[in-house]
Design an enzyme around this catalytic site. Structure first.
Site, PDB file in Angstrom:
ATOM      1  N   HIS A  58       2.644  -8.317  -8.712  1.00 48.22           N
ATOM      2  CA  HIS A  58       3.801  -8.060  -8.386  1.00 48.22           C
ATOM      3  C   HIS A  58       3.512  -7.083  -7.488  1.00 48.22           C
ATOM      4  O   HIS A  58       4.149  -6.981  -6.353  1.00 48.22           O
ATOM      5  CB  HIS A  58       4.202  -7.048  -9.489  1.00 48.22           C
ATOM      6  CG  HIS A  58       5.668  -6.771  -9.379  1.00 48.22           C
ATOM      7  ND1 HIS A  58       7.275  -6.918  -9.421  1.00 48.22           N
ATOM      8  CD2 HIS A  58       5.824  -4.842  -8.634  1.00 48.22           C
ATOM      9  CE1 HIS A  58       7.900  -5.910  -9.630  1.00 48.22           C
ATOM     10  NE2 HIS A  58       7.946  -4.867  -8.791  1.00 48.22           N
ATOM     11  N   GLU A  59       2.415  -5.872  -7.435  1.00 45.30           N
ATOM     12  CA  GLU A  59       2.479  -4.619  -6.502  1.00 45.30           C
ATOM     13  C   GLU A  59       1.625  -5.606  -5.171  1.00 45.30           C
ATOM     14  O   GLU A  59       2.405  -5.097  -4.411  1.00 45.30           O
ATOM     15  CB  GLU A  59       2.065  -3.805  -7.012  1.00 45.30           C
ATOM     16  CG  GLU A  59       2.163  -3.257  -8.110  1.00 45.30           C
ATOM     17  CD  GLU A  59       3.354  -2.644  -8.147  1.00 45.30           C
ATOM     18  OE1 GLU A  59       3.303  -1.526  -7.260  1.00 45.30           O
ATOM     19  OE2 GLU A  59       4.203  -2.591  -8.964  1.00 45.30           O
ATOM     20  N   HIS A  62       4.858  -6.728  -3.183  1.00 48.97           N
ATOM     21  CA  HIS A  62       5.420  -5.177  -1.927  1.00 48.97           C
ATOM     22  C   HIS A  62       4.156  -4.882  -1.160  1.00 48.97           C
ATOM     23  O   HIS A  62       4.520  -5.069  -0.061  1.00 48.97           O
ATOM     24  CB  HIS A  62       5.252  -3.953  -2.756  1.00 48.97           C
ATOM     25  CG  HIS A  62       6.947  -3.866  -3.846  1.00 48.97           C
ATOM     26  ND1 HIS A  62       7.447  -4.448  -3.421  1.00 48.97           N
ATOM     27  CD2 HIS A  62       6.476  -4.492  -5.451  1.00 48.97           C
ATOM     28  CE1 HIS A  62       8.645  -4.857  -5.298  1.00 48.97           C
ATOM     29  NE2 HIS A  62       8.147  -4.221  -6.097  1.00 48.97           N
ATOM     30  N   ASP A 183      12.863  -1.263  -7.339  1.00 47.48           N
ATOM     31  CA  ASP A 183      13.076  -2.363  -6.615  1.00 47.48           C
ATOM     32  C   ASP A 183      13.917  -2.790  -6.526  1.00 47.48           C
ATOM     33  O   ASP A 183      14.339  -2.621  -5.537  1.00 47.48           O
ATOM     34  CB  ASP A 183      12.216  -3.671  -6.840  1.00 47.48           C
ATOM     35  CG  ASP A 183      10.644  -3.725  -7.180  1.00 47.48           C
ATOM     36  OD1 ASP A 183       9.721  -2.799  -6.728  1.00 47.48           O
ATOM     37  OD2 ASP A 183      10.183  -4.760  -8.036  1.00 47.48           O
TER      38      ASP A 183
END
Length: 394
Positions: A58-59, A62, A183
């Site tokens: 997930h990170e 980004h 987010d």
């Protein structure tokens, strides 16, 4: 907060760390699964690490999205409550921030889709319906009850994948809550920035995030769950901190380092001994000083506490400033944009030397007084010129 951490490695050019408090989560999982024996503990640990592997991806969503816009990621740190990707800066273009914000949850959507595809390939539509019923369907369904039993009775690949599916769905839903700086909060700011200025959009998003955090904390207190309360505290703290950071960066926009630096500043020759440095520092109020080589070239900075530690250690009475100086300390260039110098200094360095084009000492940048100096500079620049009274008479 992120200082005490263990480096896991460097992947795709980004360093990944795990915070020391993650050990508390591992201990908690081991404690909760102790009654199931070694196999149950191992299964619980596998679930935990699989979940945080998804958090790491997930990170990276980004980070890689930000890289597409030329924004590097300093590092990724895993915490018990999730992960943090420290970008050097957030995009100021609204649609770019929107892309970076949704890239993380999009990774979890992809993971959930792959898991659902796997369920379909190995079990057909029936197992998808059964899994859905197990979570949201009526409890009198025989198949749903069977799924529940398989998930709770003993470790299995089915329960592992179903829990991983549920976690990724929850990550999408939770991260899209419009609580800045989560987010969803960044999505909200990017949408607000399309109709108002960046500073105002950040202010509104941070205040809305505070309201969400307060509601989350109230729910946590009502149901006697400490988790939501801790997450709410983190959201409130991080949101206000980033709002203050944006306020500061917007205040210095358009200024150069030369506009706010101290024009002259004391320095320490690199060959000065500890005793010489101590005597010189008796008349200097600053807590850190630049260390210079021949020709006034800056090679680092020396902190007063580092000098004291070196003197008290008695390790080398003939040590020099060059030996105990911080050679990794950032420096600012005289005519670069002030916001770039602030980003390079980060939160660790509150003062840094200013150098000219040749690397020689040109001044000193104090992060705690630069806003006042910048305001004075703008004020003087906007004031109308006043004739000298003697010139007016003549």
């Amino acid at each position: 907060m992120l200082e005490r951490r263990l480096k896991l490695g460097r992947f795709l050019g980004i360093e990944v760390y795990v915070h020391w408090t993650f050990a508390l989560l591992v201990a908690y999982v081991a404690f909760e699964t102790r009654s199931e024996g070694p196999a149950g503990i191992a299964f619980g640990m596998a679930q935990l690490f699989a979940v945080f592997f998804c958090v790491t991806l997930h990170e990276y969503g980004h980070a890689l999205a930000a890289r597409r816009f030329g924004i590097p990621t300093l590092d990724i740190t895993l915490l018990p409550i999730g992960g943090v990707a420290r970008l050097q800066r957030m995009p100021r273009i609204a649609w770019q921030e929107l892309v970076v914000a949704v890239a993380g949850p999009a990774v979890n959507v992809v993971i959930a889709t792959l898991l659902l595809t796997g369920f379909y390939l190995f079990g057909g539509v029936e197992i998808l319906v059964e899994i859905l019923d197990a979570f949201v369907g009526p409890r009198d369904s025989l198949d749903a009850a069977q799924i529940d039993a398989e998930m709770s009775a003993s470790p299995s690949l089915l329960s592992f994948c179903v829990i991983l599916l549920a976690v990724n769905v929850m990550l999408v839903l939770f991260n899209m809550v419009p609580a800045f700086p989560m987010d969803g909060g960044r999505v909200l700011r990017s949408l607000l920035a399309m109709v108002t200025n960046y500073r105002r959009a950040t202010f509104l998003a941070s205040r809305f995030g505070l309201a969400c955090a307060l509601l989350m904390a109230m729910i946590g207190i009502y149901v006697y769950a400490p988790g939501p309360v801790l997450v709410a505290m983190f959201i409130a703290y991080a949101g206000l901190a980033e709002a203050r950071q944006v306020e500061m960066m917007e205040s210095v926009r358009g200024l150069t380092v030369a506009n706010v630096m101290t024009q002259s500043h004391a320095s320490i020759p690199m060959d000065a001994t500890l005793d010489e440095i101590a005597k010189r520092w008796e008349t200097i109020p600053s807590a850190s000083l630049p260390v210079t080589a021949q020709g006034d070239i800056v090679i680092g900075i020396l902190r007063l506490k580092s000098l004291l530690a070196a003197i008290e250690s008695h390790s080398n009475p003939h040590a020099t400033a060059g030996e105990i100086a911080d050679h990794n300390a950032p420096f600012a260039r005289e005519y670069e944009a002030l916001e770039n110098a602030i980003l390079r200094a980060g939160a660790q360095y509150r003062q840094c030397p200013v150098v000219d084009a040749n690397g020689c000492l040109a001044g000193w940048l104090d992060m705690d007084s630069m806003l006042v100096r910048g305001s004075l500079r703008k004020h003087l620049a906007n004031r109308p010129a006043v004739l000298d009274r003697f010139d007016a008479v003549t």
